[in-house]
Scaffold this active site. Structure first.
Site, PDB file in Angstrom:
ATOM      1  N   LYS A 193       6.277   6.371   7.247  1.00 60.29           N
ATOM      2  CA  LYS A 193       5.833   5.548   8.371  1.00 60.29           C
ATOM      3  C   LYS A 193       7.043   5.040   9.152  1.00 60.29           C
ATOM      4  O   LYS A 193       8.096   4.763   8.573  1.00 60.29           O
ATOM      5  CB  LYS A 193       5.048   4.331   7.871  1.00 60.29           C
TER       6      LYS A 193
ATOM      7  N   ASP B  56      -6.978  -6.356  -1.452  1.00 58.31           N
ATOM      8  CA  ASP B  56      -5.587  -6.705  -1.759  1.00 58.31           C
ATOM      9  C   ASP B  56      -5.455  -7.832  -2.782  1.00 58.31           C
ATOM     10  O   ASP B  56      -4.347  -8.138  -3.210  1.00 58.31           O
ATOM     11  CB  ASP B  56      -4.832  -7.064  -0.480  1.00 58.31           C
TER      12      ASP B  56
ATOM     13  N   HIS C 177       0.814  -1.222   0.000  1.00 56.63           N
ATOM     14  CA  HIS C 177       0.000   0.000   0.000  1.00 56.63           C
ATOM     15  C   HIS C 177       0.845   1.269   0.000  1.00 56.63           C
ATOM     16  O   HIS C 177       1.969   1.277   0.494  1.00 56.63           O
ATOM     17  CB  HIS C 177      -0.888   0.040   1.243  1.00 56.63           C
TER      18      HIS C 177
ATOM     19  N   TYR D   8       2.283   1.453  13.858  1.00 58.86           N
ATOM     20  CA  TYR D   8       3.030   2.364  13.005  1.00 58.86           C
ATOM     21  C   TYR D   8       2.615   3.803  13.238  1.00 58.86           C
ATOM     22  O   TYR D   8       1.478   4.101  13.552  1.00 58.86           O
ATOM     23  CB  TYR D   8       2.946   1.987  11.533  1.00 58.86           C
TER      24      TYR D   8
END
Length: 190
Positions: A71, A169, A61, A131
């Site tokens: 991130k 996904d 992603h 994250y």
């Protein structure tokens, strides 16, 4: 903390300094001062957490500008194979990836700059994944590439027949079939 450079510029493995004794352990999971001096001035604005079971694969992603995100990812318990793919047009490492095992035991973190697709596969029965993001999530800005893109040939360290994906996904395009919104020559942090 130590910020270990990887073979792709801008991607760092963060090794915290861990203090252990008979009671257990202690470490700073994040220090803005240390992060700024060793990685860069990234201002995180959102923390996220997920829980997944063995075989779950999330990714690959990214968010498109102006909502792209850097991130800082880590595992609280369990283990994952964390993967970042360089999708910056013009980059000398375009289409290459870094794969690092993150676990509750090794306490490693991975810094994922803007301009990279990110994903992970769960290697243990259960994992808690956290994250930090430097931009807020914007659903209309989502982008992704196929986890099983044969040009990337990522070994996710789980058998393909055991991979558990979200419906979303299952149908992402290959890297060669997207027009990446990222340019290597732009300053991606502004």
């Amino acid at each position: 903390m130590e910020a270990v450079r990887t073979e792709i510029d801008g991607v760092y493995i963060i090794e915290p300094r861990i203090f252990k004794d008979s009671r257990g352990y202690f470490f700073e999971s994040f220090s803005e001062r240390d992060f700024f001096s060793k990685v860069g001035e990234i201002h995180f604005v959102q923390d996220n957490e997920s829980r997944s079971s063995y075989g779950v694969l999330r990714g690959l992603h990214f968010q498109k500008p102006p909502y792209s995100q850097s991130k800082l990812v880590r595992v609280i318990s369990g283990a994952v194979l964390d993967v970042v793919v360089d999708i910056r047009k013009g980059s000398p490492t375009f289409g290459r990836y870094v794969a690092v095992e993150l676990s509750g035991d090794n306490h490693r973190q991975l810094f994922v700059p803007r301009g990279f697709a990110h994903g992970f596969s769960v290697l243990t029965d259960d994992v808690v994944f956290q994250y930090k993001c430097d931009n807020f999530y914007a659903p209309d800005s989502e982008g992704a590439i196929a986890w099983d893109d044969p040009d990337l040939a990522i070994d996710w360290r789980i058998p393909a027949d055991r991979v558990i994906l979200s419906d979303k996904d299952r149908c992402h395009p290959r890297l060669k079939d997207i027009d990446s919104p990222f340019d290597y020559f732009q300053d991606l942090y502004k």
